[in-house]
Design a protein around this motif. Structure first.
Motif, PDB file in Angstrom:
ATOM      1  N   ILE A 132      31.820  19.289  50.345  1.00 43.90           N
ATOM      2  CA  ILE A 132      31.639  20.582  49.668  1.00 43.90           C
ATOM      3  C   ILE A 132      32.174  20.466  48.250  1.00 43.90           C
ATOM      4  CG2 ILE A 132      32.199  23.061  49.718  1.00 43.90           C
ATOM      5  CD1 ILE A 132      32.845  22.792  52.692  1.00 43.90           C
ATOM      6  N   GLY A 133      31.399  20.948  47.295  1.00 44.65           N
ATOM      7  CA  GLY A 133      31.867  21.004  45.905  1.00 44.65           C
ATOM      8  C   GLY A 133      32.213  22.446  45.587  1.00 44.65           C
ATOM      9  N   ILE A 134      33.419  22.681  45.056  1.00 48.22           N
ATOM     10  CA  ILE A 134      33.837  24.063  44.785  1.00 48.22           C
ATOM     11  C   ILE A 134      34.197  24.236  43.311  1.00 48.22           C
ATOM     12  CG2 ILE A 134      35.563  25.855  45.263  1.00 48.22           C
ATOM     13  CD1 ILE A 134      35.771  24.855  48.101  1.00 48.22           C
ATOM     14  N   ASP A 135      33.567  25.234  42.689  1.00 48.88           N
ATOM     15  CA  ASP A 135      33.960  25.643  41.342  1.00 48.88           C
ATOM     16  C   ASP A 135      34.956  26.782  41.546  1.00 48.88           C
ATOM     17  OD1 ASP A 135      34.264  26.623  38.813  1.00 48.88           O
ATOM     18  OD2 ASP A 135      32.198  27.270  38.530  1.00 48.88           O
ATOM     19  N   LEU A 136      36.238  26.422  41.500  1.00 46.26           N
ATOM     20  CA  LEU A 136      37.309  27.396  41.757  1.00 46.26           C
ATOM     21  C   LEU A 136      37.607  28.130  40.457  1.00 46.26           C
ATOM     22  CD1 LEU A 136      39.289  28.286  44.037  1.00 46.26           C
ATOM     23  CD2 LEU A 136      40.875  26.592  43.180  1.00 46.26           C
ATOM     24  N   GLY A 137      36.807  29.149  40.175  1.00 50.03           N
ATOM     25  CA  GLY A 137      36.915  29.822  38.884  1.00 50.03           C
ATOM     26  C   GLY A 137      37.882  30.983  38.898  1.00 50.03           C
ATOM     27  N   THR A 138      38.337  31.373  37.700  1.00 46.56           N
ATOM     28  CA  THR A 138      39.230  32.522  37.563  1.00 46.56           C
ATOM     29  C   THR A 138      38.513  33.799  37.998  1.00 46.56           C
ATOM     30  OG1 THR A 138      40.148  31.392  35.639  1.00 46.56           O
ATOM     31  CG2 THR A 138      40.769  33.676  35.920  1.00 46.56           C
ATOM     32  N   ALA A 139      37.211  33.876  37.703  1.00 51.07           N
ATOM     33  CA  ALA A 139      36.459  35.094  38.025  1.00 51.07           C
ATOM     34  C   ALA A 139      35.612  34.948  39.278  1.00 51.07           C
ATOM     35  CB  ALA A 139      35.565  35.462  36.845  1.00 51.07           C
ATOM     36  N   THR A 140      35.037  33.752  39.491  1.00 51.20           N
ATOM     37  CA  THR A 140      34.103  33.552  40.607  1.00 51.20           C
ATOM     38  C   THR A 140      34.323  32.205  41.272  1.00 51.20           C
ATOM     39  OG1 THR A 140      32.491  34.718  39.228  1.00 51.20           O
ATOM     40  CG2 THR A 140      31.638  33.723  41.223  1.00 51.20           C
ATOM     41  N   VAL A 141      34.178  32.177  42.593  1.00 52.20           N
ATOM     42  CA  VAL A 141      34.203  30.914  43.335  1.00 52.20           C
ATOM     43  C   VAL A 141      32.759  30.611  43.739  1.00 52.20           C
ATOM     44  CG1 VAL A 141      34.966  29.750  45.442  1.00 52.20           C
ATOM     45  CG2 VAL A 141      36.552  31.215  44.199  1.00 52.20           C
ATOM     46  N   ILE A 142      32.270  29.422  43.350  1.00 48.41           N
ATOM     47  CA  ILE A 142      30.910  29.018  43.720  1.00 48.41           C
ATOM     48  C   ILE A 142      31.032  27.724  44.513  1.00 48.41           C
ATOM     49  CG2 ILE A 142      28.592  28.443  42.868  1.00 48.41           C
ATOM     50  CD1 ILE A 142      29.300  29.877  40.263  1.00 48.41           C
ATOM     51  N   ALA A 143      30.367  27.668  45.670  1.00 54.89           N
ATOM     52  CA  ALA A 143      30.452  26.470  46.513  1.00 54.89           C
ATOM     53  C   ALA A 143      29.073  25.843  46.672  1.00 54.89           C
ATOM     54  CB  ALA A 143      31.024  26.825  47.873  1.00 54.89           C
ATOM     55  N   ARG A 188      28.741  32.352  46.545  1.00 56.02           N
ATOM     56  CA  ARG A 188      29.065  32.796  45.185  1.00 56.02           C
ATOM     57  C   ARG A 188      29.785  34.125  45.324  1.00 56.02           C
ATOM     58  NH1 ARG A 188      26.027  31.592  40.419  1.00 56.02           N
ATOM     59  NH2 ARG A 188      24.332  30.800  41.726  1.00 56.02           N
ATOM     60  N   GLU A 189      31.101  34.089  45.210  1.00 59.15           N
ATOM     61  CA  GLU A 189      31.894  35.310  45.453  1.00 59.15           C
ATOM     62  C   GLU A 189      32.939  35.471  44.352  1.00 59.15           C
ATOM     63  OE1 GLU A 189      32.129  37.523  48.150  1.00 59.15           O
ATOM     64  OE2 GLU A 189      31.209  36.539  49.876  1.00 59.15           O
ATOM     65  N   PRO A 190      33.287  36.720  43.997  1.00 58.68           N
ATOM     66  CA  PRO A 190      34.377  36.914  43.031  1.00 58.68           C
ATOM     67  C   PRO A 190      35.696  36.387  43.607  1.00 58.68           C
ATOM     68  CG  PRO A 190      33.150  38.949  43.384  1.00 58.68           C
ATOM     69  CD  PRO A 190      32.697  37.987  44.433  1.00 58.68           C
ATOM     70  N   GLY A 225      49.128  52.405  47.067  1.00 61.72           N
ATOM     71  CA  GLY A 225      50.322  51.607  46.762  1.00 61.72           C
ATOM     72  C   GLY A 225      50.553  50.402  47.652  1.00 61.72           C
ATOM     73  N   ASN A 226      50.201  50.500  48.942  1.00 58.58           N
ATOM     74  CA  ASN A 226      50.533  49.404  49.855  1.00 58.58           C
ATOM     75  C   ASN A 226      49.482  48.279  49.848  1.00 58.58           C
ATOM     76  OD1 ASN A 226      48.661  51.143  51.067  1.00 58.58           O
ATOM     77  ND2 ASN A 226      49.181  50.407  53.108  1.00 58.58           N
ATOM     78  N   ILE A 227      48.370  48.503  49.152  1.00 61.43           N
ATOM     79  CA  ILE A 227      47.328  47.456  49.077  1.00 61.43           C
ATOM     80  C   ILE A 227      47.185  46.995  47.628  1.00 61.43           C
ATOM     81  CG2 ILE A 227      44.863  46.958  49.410  1.00 61.43           C
ATOM     82  CD1 ILE A 227      44.897  49.161  51.586  1.00 61.43           C
ATOM     83  N   VAL A 228      47.170  45.681  47.432  1.00 52.87           N
ATOM     84  CA  VAL A 228      47.004  45.153  46.080  1.00 52.87           C
ATOM     85  C   VAL A 228      45.788  44.242  46.050  1.00 52.87           C
ATOM     86  CG1 VAL A 228      48.082  43.838  44.217  1.00 52.87           C
ATOM     87  CG2 VAL A 228      49.499  45.231  45.694  1.00 52.87           C
ATOM     88  N   ALA A 229      44.833  44.560  45.161  1.00 56.28           N
ATOM     89  CA  ALA A 229      43.681  43.668  44.961  1.00 56.28           C
ATOM     90  C   ALA A 229      43.988  42.804  43.744  1.00 56.28           C
ATOM     91  CB  ALA A 229      42.417  44.478  44.743  1.00 56.28           C
ATOM     92  N   THR A 230      44.134  41.503  43.968  1.00 55.75           N
ATOM     93  CA  THR A 230      44.525  40.626  42.861  1.00 55.75           C
ATOM     94  C   THR A 230      43.587  39.441  42.714  1.00 55.75           C
ATOM     95  OG1 THR A 230      45.924  39.283  44.285  1.00 55.75           O
ATOM     96  CG2 THR A 230      46.996  41.086  43.124  1.00 55.75           C
ATOM     97  N   ARG A 231      43.665  38.822  41.528  1.00 55.31           N
ATOM     98  CA  ARG A 231      42.985  37.550  41.304  1.00 55.31           C
ATOM     99  C   ARG A 231      44.065  36.478  41.388  1.00 55.31           C
ATOM    100  NH1 ARG A 231      39.272  38.206  36.037  1.00 55.31           N
ATOM    101  NH2 ARG A 231      37.434  39.128  36.984  1.00 55.31           N
ATOM    102  N   PRO A 232      43.993  35.591  42.390  1.00 50.16           N
ATOM    103  CA  PRO A 232      45.069  34.606  42.552  1.00 50.16           C
ATOM    104  C   PRO A 232      45.038  33.482  41.523  1.00 50.16           C
ATOM    105  CG  PRO A 232      43.420  34.340  44.272  1.00 50.16           C
ATOM    106  CD  PRO A 232      43.007  35.527  43.472  1.00 50.16           C
ATOM    107  N   LEU A 233      43.955  33.427  40.711  1.00 42.82           N
ATOM    108  CA  LEU A 233      43.889  32.418  39.651  1.00 42.82           C
ATOM    109  C   LEU A 233      43.934  33.111  38.300  1.00 42.82           C
ATOM    110  CD1 LEU A 233      41.319  31.079  41.828  1.00 42.82           C
ATOM    111  CD2 LEU A 233      42.500  29.271  40.615  1.00 42.82           C
ATOM    112  N   LYS A 234      44.716  32.545  37.410  1.00 37.16           N
ATOM    113  CA  LYS A 234      44.799  33.120  36.065  1.00 37.16           C
ATOM    114  C   LYS A 234      44.651  31.995  35.057  1.00 37.16           C
ATOM    115  CE  LYS A 234      47.737  36.148  33.276  1.00 37.16           C
ATOM    116  NZ  LYS A 234      46.611  36.836  32.650  1.00 37.16           N
TER     117      LYS A 234
END
Length: 335
Positions: A10-21, A31-33, A61-70
């Protein structure tokens, strides 16, 4: 669901905005954010990808939607690992045989950042992890034969980083990576709207503006778009009309930083390779290169023909997948 035998690659483009496999023989399968929604109290992952992206800026407050890559690198290791595990399971289905995975990384990352990517992918279920630099993957994905002894210049503008490289004989001769890309363009739009109209808008609205009417080169006809935000004076919702001429003003600074980086790479390029680039032109890949007029602006400032690669957004993932076929040939540049 996809069911694979042992030794699946599997080839993965581990992007800050999108992951494409990319999966060998199947092409692009995912292709997912790169967004994860986590419950703060229990640390459970509630949603990943598109579902989590819809929660950005809209969670209690108890749920956080984050981008784990910066800026192209892992900023939250645990969440990145969970996200990778979710995507690998989604690709491989229930019959998971540990796959070999190739992940692309920005060209100027540190050893620690490289190790974080390898560890996260291994923990997520990879049998073997390889890394490839983004500009090299982008060049392969754009259909450039990088094995020949001639210079090719690639500008890959993603979500977190812009990677620029001059490639010859399968490796990067000169490269630069700057943390100015899609996200910084969105930030510039948010700041501009706040400064000029005294209205605060969210990341998603800024991105919509960038995609629909954003430009960095004068347009023949001024376009417009209606947006909603919060008025800073009254604190109430407000509707505004924004024009593409304003977008050009807003995006001027990040665009000039990208052009400065291109200049600096060209200045360090050996004369023989510079002559090749002058003949062959510059290739642009990544979602960020689709901002209207960016290719024209770079062409004007460098005097070199600039081409946007076909399927620019998927170039890096396609190149990562193709590189899996040639692991031995590329082994000098891949860990």
């Amino acid at each position: 669901m996809f069911k694979f035998g042992f030794g699946q690659d599997i080839g993965i483009d581990l992007g800050t905005a999108t992951v494409i496999a990319y999966v060998k023989g199947k092409g692009i399968v995912l292709r997912e954010p790169s967004v994860v929604a986590v419950n703060n109290v229990t640390n459970d992952v509630l949603a990943v990808g598109g579902e989590a992206r819809r929660m950005l800026g809209r969670t209690p407050g108890n749920i956080v939607a984050t981008r784990p890559l910066k800026d192209g690198v892992i900023s939250n290791y645990t969440v990145t690992e969970k996200m990778l595990k979710y995507f690998i399971n989604k690709i491989c289905g229930k019959h998971v045989f540990a796959p070999r995975i190739m992940i692309c990384i920005p060209s100027q990352v540190t050893e620690v950042e490289k190790k974080a990517v390898i560890d996260a992918a291994s923990q997520a279920g990879a049998r073997r992890v390889y890394l490839i630099e983004e500009p090299i993957a982008a060049a392969i994905g754009a259909g450039i034969d990088i094995s020949k002894p001639c210079g090719n210049m690639v500008i890959d503008i993603g979500g977190g980083t812009t990677d620029i490289a001059v490639i010859s004989l399968g490796g990067a001769v000169v490269s630069a990576s700057i943390k100015v890309a899609g996200d910084k363009l969105d930030e510039a739009i948010i700041k501009y709207v706040k400064r000029k109209h005294n209205v605060i808008i969210g990341e998603r609205t800024a991105e919509d503006l960038k995609i629909n009417i954003g430009c960095v080169y004068p347009k023949i006809q001024d376009m417009e778009m209606d947006i909603r935000g919060r008025d800073l004076t009254t604190g109430l919702p407000k509707t505004l009309t924004i024009y593409s001429s304003e977008m050009m003003e807003a995006l001027q600074e990040p665009a000039s930083l990208i052009i400065d980086a291109v200049h600096s790479v060209l200045e360090k390029t050996p004369p023989e390779l510079a002559a090749d680039i002058s003949d062959r032109g510059i290739y642009m890949t990544g979602g960020g290169c689709l901002v209207d007029g960016l290719d024209k602006l770079i062409q004007e400032k460098t005097g070199i023909n600039v081409m946007i690669a076909e399927d620019a957004i998927s170039c890096v993932a396609l190149g990562t997948g193709k590189a899996l076929d040639n692991l031995d040939a590329l082994d000098g540049n891949i860990r």
